[in-house]
Design a protein around this motif. Structure first.
Motif, mmCIF file in Angstrom:
data_model
loop_
_atom_site.group_PDB
_atom_site.id
_atom_site.type_symbol
_atom_site.label_atom_id
_atom_site.label_comp_id
_atom_site.label_asym_id
_atom_site.label_seq_id
_atom_site.Cartn_x
_atom_site.Cartn_y
_atom_site.Cartn_z
ATOM 1 N N SER A 123 13.452 -13.626 -21.354
ATOM 2 C CA SER A 123 12.170 -13.384 -22.020
ATOM 3 C C SER A 123 11.556 -14.723 -22.423
ATOM 4 O O SER A 123 12.248 -15.646 -22.826
ATOM 5 C CB SER A 123 12.346 -12.477 -23.233
ATOM 6 N N SER A 146 19.417 -6.571 -21.243
ATOM 7 C CA SER A 146 20.107 -6.655 -22.535
ATOM 8 C C SER A 146 19.152 -7.248 -23.561
ATOM 9 O O SER A 146 18.345 -8.121 -23.251
ATOM 10 C CB SER A 146 21.379 -7.504 -22.430
ATOM 11 N N PHE A 147 19.241 -6.726 -24.769
ATOM 12 C CA PHE A 147 18.448 -7.208 -25.892
ATOM 13 C C PHE A 147 19.396 -7.858 -26.888
ATOM 14 O O PHE A 147 20.481 -7.330 -27.149
ATOM 15 C CB PHE A 147 17.711 -6.053 -26.575
ATOM 16 N N ASN A 148 18.986 -8.988 -27.428
ATOM 17 C CA ASN A 148 19.822 -9.711 -28.383
ATOM 18 C C ASN A 148 18.968 -10.189 -29.543
ATOM 19 O O ASN A 148 17.782 -10.477 -29.386
ATOM 20 C CB ASN A 148 20.465 -10.931 -27.714
ATOM 21 N N LYS A 203 14.789 -13.202 -31.292
ATOM 22 C CA LYS A 203 15.049 -12.062 -30.422
ATOM 23 C C LYS A 203 14.912 -12.528 -28.976
ATOM 24 O O LYS A 203 14.070 -13.375 -28.670
ATOM 25 C CB LYS A 203 14.047 -10.945 -30.682
ATOM 26 N N VAL A 239 9.526 -1.724 -21.200
ATOM 27 C CA VAL A 239 9.467 -3.029 -21.862
ATOM 28 C C VAL A 239 8.578 -3.906 -20.999
ATOM 29 O O VAL A 239 8.752 -3.968 -19.774
ATOM 30 C CB VAL A 239 10.871 -3.653 -21.991
ATOM 31 N N PHE A 264 7.552 -2.819 -26.416
ATOM 32 C CA PHE A 264 8.283 -1.640 -25.995
ATOM 33 C C PHE A 264 7.396 -0.425 -26.202
ATOM 34 O O PHE A 264 6.836 -0.218 -27.280
ATOM 35 C CB PHE A 264 9.576 -1.466 -26.800
ATOM 36 N N ALA A 302 15.523 -11.102 -24.634
ATOM 37 C CA ALA A 302 15.909 -10.090 -23.653
ATOM 38 C C ALA A 302 16.272 -10.811 -22.367
ATOM 39 O O ALA A 302 15.652 -11.821 -22.001
ATOM 40 C CB ALA A 302 14.759 -9.118 -23.395
#
Length: 140
Positions: free
Chosen positions: A128, A33-35, A60, A101, A134, A62
């Protein structure tokens, strides 16, 4: 991105820091998941009272979760070593039909389990720990 085979989502780790990535310990299920945190700059002057966000700001992150069985001693031992030594090596996440990624992650949790009539299993979560890169798949 069209339908893809779930087994093709892979979490790989750089075992020795030399840029050679190995699939991590017999994964059966993976999730990433990316936030991004929003920075609210709404004021009394905001048009119509609508919230305004500051472009390009915020943190950011992950998160990766995986579970599976140990397929060999090397990757299982490496996962334990990374956790107990507090290392943050580079990982790669292969997302079929989308891209890759890559970057440093910290193992936030490492859990082991099993039942009397089943195999030993593990679950892990990664957070992360620096800039991620990416790389999109080429458009055909």
């Amino acid at each position: 991105m069209g339908a893809q085979n779930g087994k093709d989502v892979l979490i790989k780790v750089d075992l020795s820091g030399d840029g050679q990535f190995v699939t991590l310990a017999g994964l059966r299920a993976t999730r990433i998941s990316f936030n991004a945190e929003a920075v609210d700059v709404t004021s009394l002057d905001s048009a119509g009272g609508w919230r305004e966000l500051l472009s390009g700001a915020g943190v950011k992150a992950a998160n990766i979760a995986g579970s599976g069985v140990f397929k060999d001693d090397t990757t299982g031992e490496r996962a334990r070593q990374i956790f107990f030594d507090g290392e943050m090596p580079d990982f790669q996440v292969i997302l079929p039909g989308f891209g890759t990624v890559q970057g440093p992650f910290q193992i936030g949790s490492l859990e082991y389990g099993g039942s009397v009539n089943g195999e030993a299993t593990y679950e892990l979560s990664l957070a992360s720990a620096g800039q991620l890169v990416f790389t999109a798949l080429p458009v055909a």
